[in-house]
Motif scaffolding. Structure first.
Motif, PDB file in Angstrom:
ATOM      1  N   LYS A 290      20.560  45.968  15.427  1.00 18.32           N
ATOM      2  CA  LYS A 290      19.519  46.225  14.435  1.00 18.32           C
ATOM      3  C   LYS A 290      19.760  45.382  13.180  1.00 18.32           C
ATOM      4  O   LYS A 290      18.838  45.099  12.428  1.00 18.32           O
ATOM      5  N   GLY A 291      21.015  44.977  13.007  1.00 18.12           N
ATOM      6  CA  GLY A 291      21.356  44.082  11.907  1.00 18.12           C
ATOM      7  C   GLY A 291      21.323  42.622  12.310  1.00 18.12           C
ATOM      8  O   GLY A 291      20.780  41.781  11.585  1.00 18.12           O
ATOM      9  N   THR A 292      21.887  42.305  13.469  1.00 21.44           N
ATOM     10  CA  THR A 292      21.928  40.896  13.883  1.00 21.44           C
ATOM     11  C   THR A 292      20.512  40.358  14.118  1.00 21.44           C
ATOM     12  O   THR A 292      20.211  39.212  13.775  1.00 21.44           O
ATOM     13  N   GLY A 293      19.641  41.186  14.683  1.00 23.16           N
ATOM     14  CA  GLY A 293      18.260  40.751  14.892  1.00 23.16           C
ATOM     15  C   GLY A 293      17.563  40.455  13.587  1.00 23.16           C
ATOM     16  O   GLY A 293      16.898  39.422  13.432  1.00 23.16           O
ATOM     17  N   ALA A 294      17.711  41.357  12.615  1.00 21.99           N
ATOM     18  CA  ALA A 294      17.092  41.143  11.303  1.00 21.99           C
ATOM     19  C   ALA A 294      17.724  39.954  10.586  1.00 21.99           C
ATOM     20  O   ALA A 294      17.040  39.215   9.871  1.00 21.99           O
ATOM     21  N   PHE A 295      19.026  39.756  10.776  1.00 22.60           N
ATOM     22  CA  PHE A 295      19.710  38.611  10.165  1.00 22.60           C
ATOM     23  C   PHE A 295      19.141  37.297  10.704  1.00 22.60           C
ATOM     24  O   PHE A 295      18.917  36.343   9.942  1.00 22.60           O
ATOM     25  N   ILE A 296      18.899  37.234  11.998  1.00 22.07           N
ATOM     26  CA  ILE A 296      18.295  36.040  12.596  1.00 22.07           C
ATOM     27  C   ILE A 296      16.935  35.765  11.964  1.00 22.07           C
ATOM     28  O   ILE A 296      16.602  34.639  11.582  1.00 22.07           O
TER      29      ILE A 296
ATOM     30  N   GLY B 200      13.078  39.225  20.391  1.00 19.56           N
ATOM     31  CA  GLY B 200      11.945  38.691  19.638  1.00 19.56           C
ATOM     32  C   GLY B 200      12.407  37.641  18.639  1.00 19.56           C
ATOM     33  O   GLY B 200      11.757  36.601  18.450  1.00 19.56           O
ATOM     34  N   ALA B 201      13.553  37.902  18.004  1.00 13.43           N
ATOM     35  CA  ALA B 201      14.135  36.920  17.091  1.00 13.43           C
ATOM     36  C   ALA B 201      14.610  35.687  17.855  1.00 13.43           C
ATOM     37  O   ALA B 201      14.431  34.548  17.411  1.00 13.43           O
ATOM     38  N   CYS B 202      15.197  35.919  19.033  1.00  7.02           N
ATOM     39  CA  CYS B 202      15.630  34.796  19.878  1.00  7.02           C
ATOM     40  C   CYS B 202      14.444  33.901  20.244  1.00  7.02           C
ATOM     41  O   CYS B 202      14.585  32.661  20.298  1.00  7.02           O
ATOM     42  N   ALA B 203      13.294  34.514  20.499  1.00  9.16           N
ATOM     43  CA  ALA B 203      12.113  33.734  20.867  1.00  9.16           C
ATOM     44  C   ALA B 203      11.723  32.772  19.745  1.00  9.16           C
ATOM     45  O   ALA B 203      11.348  31.621  20.000  1.00  9.16           O
ATOM     46  N   GLN B 204      11.823  33.227  18.518  1.00  7.64           N
ATOM     47  CA  GLN B 204      11.498  32.349  17.390  1.00  7.64           C
ATOM     48  C   GLN B 204      12.502  31.206  17.272  1.00  7.64           C
ATOM     49  O   GLN B 204      12.140  30.075  16.932  1.00  7.64           O
ATOM     50  N   VAL B 205      13.758  31.507  17.551  1.00  6.70           N
ATOM     51  CA  VAL B 205      14.775  30.441  17.533  1.00  6.70           C
ATOM     52  C   VAL B 205      14.508  29.446  18.646  1.00  6.70           C
ATOM     53  O   VAL B 205      14.611  28.224  18.439  1.00  6.70           O
ATOM     54  N   TYR B 206      14.158  29.938  19.825  1.00  9.93           N
ATOM     55  CA  TYR B 206      13.862  29.024  20.933  1.00  9.93           C
ATOM     56  C   TYR B 206      12.708  28.092  20.576  1.00  9.93           C
ATOM     57  O   TYR B 206      12.751  26.884  20.875  1.00  9.93           O
TER      58      TYR B 206
END
Length: 415
Positions: A401-407, A83-89
């Motif tokens: 759970k941390g890397t996703g929130a960090f993104i 989900g975080a990757c989608a926002q970056v894309y």
């Protein structure tokens, strides 16, 4: 310098200083710094959000195996990171990032729309989270298998067992229990599904009402009126060994549990209609939440594993909860739900992560360190929710759970 010279003949004469210099110049290299730059897997001139996405893609080339999985699986950590990757894309239009997201759904949803490794009868709220990936992909692909899988997850929500006052059990194997985690696992998906895919207006309103009701119940049962912090779990039956025999709550305020709850609040508000009667209540809850959270923020900008016991032996400044709080506060302020004065707390949190818990390898890969690997309540072996339990769980680097929130935090603060 030898590694920069591709021709064996040139390598042979490379002992000659002049020849070496000429070759280096011809190939565009004039110092060792340029050599290192050419070898970067993750360029350092990108935003932290994209750097962490590319680092995750390097660590886990198969999105189905995020979270150090040995075999593909449908799980909540995939949903958070992707989900975080989608926002970056959406910001970068890096096709490799989109392909990474799509590959997860493509691998886990078969041609008939069934979700591999998922069983509706488990009634596990954790399994709802990766539905966010389908909500994102379906409008782009129009693949019916993705739509069918989404409806399956919505059916789980319709049949999820509940407490006597209407709170979703965290899992069927954890009867009568609400955990803070569950609000993030299920409610953003449920609210978005209602907004974008529920054609029956009355049913959509019922879903919105039910979503808000889950937050109402957490505030009622899990919030400590003295500190404003929320206990990790609540057992209506009061039968669990971890449960207070008078209140049913667990013993401590766990950083990531509180982090899940905050993220759930700010994300559900993205989809809850502006005229819904419960919207102002959720914003009130968010304000109470942030006020309590900033009071226990450490001078480093980070937050402790057990939030209110920073000075107690064994406690540590933990990455996943710190990233979640940073994201929640930043988004809440940017959306106007809380005062802009709290942005200083979000920025302090992010700086604390970068200065204390983030490391960058020579190849540019970004690591997030000091992550609590997992924590829960009950089960086998039994997790008693004690202070010793929370500080004793495994600590590792790059927990999703941390890397996703960090993104998400990096995106929100545009770092």
């Amino acid at each position: 310098m030898m590694a920069l010279i591709k021709s064996p003949k040139i390598a042979f004469v490379s002992l000659m200083t002049i020849g070496l210099s000429l070759v280096a110049c011809k190939n565009g290299f004039n110092n060792s710094t340029n050599k290192k730059s050419a070898e970067k897997i993750v360029p350092e001139n990108l935003k932290w959000s994209e750097r962490m996405v590319l680092s995750e893609m390097h660590r886990f080339p198969e999105a189905t195996k995020l979270d150090f999985a040995s075999v593909p699986r449908w799980g909540y950590t995939n949903g958070l990171v992707l989900g975080a990757c989608a926002q970056v894309y959406e910001k970068t239009k890096n096709q490799k990032v989109y392909d990474y997201i799509y590959a997860y759904a493509d691998a886990m949803i078969d041609k008939s729309g069934d979700i591999k490794t998922y069983n509706l009868e488990d009634h596990n709220l954790d399994m709802i989270k990766s539905g966010d990936v389908l909500l994102y992909l379906y409008p782009k692909t129009k693949e019916e298998r993705f739509f069918k899988a989404m409806t399956t997850l919505n059916k789980q929500m319709e049949s999820q067992p509940k407490t006597s006052d209407g709170g979703y059990w965290h899992k069927k194997i954890y009867p009568f229990q609400m955990w803070l985690d569950g609000l993030y696992m299920a409610e953003p998906f449920h609210a978005r599904y209602a907004k974008e895919y529920e054609k029956d207006a009355a049913k959509a309103i019922k879903i919105y009402d039910d979503v808000v009701h889950q937050f109402d119940l957490i505030q009622k049962h899990s919030r400590d009126p003295k500190t404003g912090l929320l206990y990790h779990g609540w057992d209506e039956s009061k039968e669990q060994r971890w449960a207070n025999k008078e209140t049913g709550t667990s013993q401590h305020f766990w950083s990531r549990g509180m982090g899940w709850y905050g993220m759930a609040l700010v994300e559900v508000l993205d989809f809850l209609p502006k005229n819904h009667q419960g919207r102002e209540r959720l914003i009130k809850y968010l304000n109470q939440y942030v006020e309590a959270v900033v009071k226990v923020q450490d001078s480093s900008g980070l937050w402790w594993q057990v939030l209110d016991q920073g000075s107690r032996e064994g406690n540590y400044l933990e990455a996943t909860g710190s990233a979640m709080f940073t994201y929640t506060i930043a988004k809440g302020a940017h959306k106007g739900y809380i005062s802009n004065k709290y942005l200083k707390n979000a920025n302090k949190g992010f700086d604390g992560l970068i200065n204390n818990l983030v490391s960058v390898e020579e190849n540019g890969v970004v690591n997030l360190n000091k992550c609590c690997a997992v924590a829960g309540l009950g089960g086998n072996p039994y997790r008693d929710g004690s202070y010793e339990y929370y500080i004793g769980e495994k600590i590792r680097s790059n927990d999703p759970k941390g890397t996703g929130a960090f993104i998400l935090a990096s995106l929100e603060l545009n770092k």
